[in-house]
Design an enzyme around this catalytic site. Structure first.
Site, PDB file in Angstrom:
ATOM      1  N   ASP A  64      -6.288  -1.744  -2.088  1.00  0.00           N
ATOM      2  CA  ASP A  64      -5.203  -1.512  -1.449  1.00  0.00           C
ATOM      3  C   ASP A  64      -4.182  -2.865  -1.429  1.00  0.00           C
ATOM      4  O   ASP A  64      -4.595  -3.936  -1.402  1.00  0.00           O
ATOM      5  CB  ASP A  64      -5.343  -1.258   0.142  1.00  0.00           C
ATOM      6  CG  ASP A  64      -4.382  -0.623   0.845  1.00  0.00           C
ATOM      7  OD1 ASP A  64      -3.803   0.172   0.487  1.00  0.00           O
ATOM      8  OD2 ASP A  64      -4.329  -1.199   2.056  1.00  0.00           O
ATOM      9  N   GLU A 121      -3.544  -0.182  -5.867  1.00  0.00           N
ATOM     10  CA  GLU A 121      -2.282   0.248  -4.929  1.00  0.00           C
ATOM     11  C   GLU A 121      -1.036  -0.581  -5.124  1.00  0.00           C
ATOM     12  O   GLU A 121      -1.453  -1.798  -4.481  1.00  0.00           O
ATOM     13  CB  GLU A 121      -2.495   0.797  -3.883  1.00  0.00           C
ATOM     14  CG  GLU A 121      -1.347   1.071  -3.026  1.00  0.00           C
ATOM     15  CD  GLU A 121      -1.335   1.213  -1.319  1.00  0.00           C
ATOM     16  OE1 GLU A 121      -0.251   1.652  -0.905  1.00  0.00           O
ATOM     17  OE2 GLU A 121      -2.232   0.855  -0.859  1.00  0.00           O
TER      18      GLU A 121
END
Length: 183
Positions: A64, A121
């Site tokens: 993330d 991400e």
């Protein structure tokens, strides 16, 4: 607070911790403190955690906002653009000065030793930077979530892609797609 950075979820990006008497950074929710990747001991502990799970048999990681692990040194204030107390400026923590160094180290210490899939991400990453992250020989990641098309309506001059919205045409989205195909 060390500076005037805003959290993506509004308010200050800093939270005071009574136990330590210090502030910690959270670019998102205060329940998600940012890790200090400048600290080699912390990086080693993260790599040990990664190895632990990989040795247990997981097939990879979704990382993330991995391109936010390197911050501008000194945590400078964000130039005020409004009368708000806190300001968001992605240029202070996206694709920071040591990002590729940290990813290279992660690859060397962990990722290259396993047959796994990694997905990063990576907001505010152009196709060229995405290639740098994923190039087979030198990149650290298998693939990225690339969001350039999400900013087609953003006024990027503000430092925060969501602070102002500009009108756009479908032809602009087609141009982005065509540019990716050529690259």
């Amino acid at each position: 607070e060390p500076n005037n950075w805003a959290s993506h979820f509004s308010g200050s990006a800093w939270q005071y911790d009574e136990t330590t008497g210090e502030y910690y950074l959270h670019l998102f929710t205060k329940k998600q403190p940012d890790l200090n990747w400048e600290n080699p001991k912390l990086r080693a502990e993260v790599y040990d955690l990664m190895k632990y799970w990989l040795d247990k048999g997981i097939d990879g990681f979704r990382m993330d906002v991995i391109n936010m692990i390197s911050k501008v040194p000194g945590f400078p204030d964000v130039p005020a653009r409004t009368s708000d107390r806190y300001h968001l400026d992605n240029r202070h923590f996206i694709n920071g000065p040591r990002l590729l160094e940290f990813l290279d180290e992660m690859k060397r210490e962990v990722l290259s030793k396993y047959d796994i899939l990694t997905v990063g991400e990576t907001p505010s990453v152009t196709p060229q930077i995405a290639i740098d992250f994923t190039e087979e020989e030198t990149g650290a990641l298998s693939m990225v979530f690339q969001f350039e098309h999400m900013d087609i309506d953003a006024d990027m001059s503000t430092g925060n892609s969501r602070s102002t919205i500009k009108p756009w045409k479908l032809s602009e989205l087609k141009q982005i797609t065509t540019r990716w195909q050529k690259e």
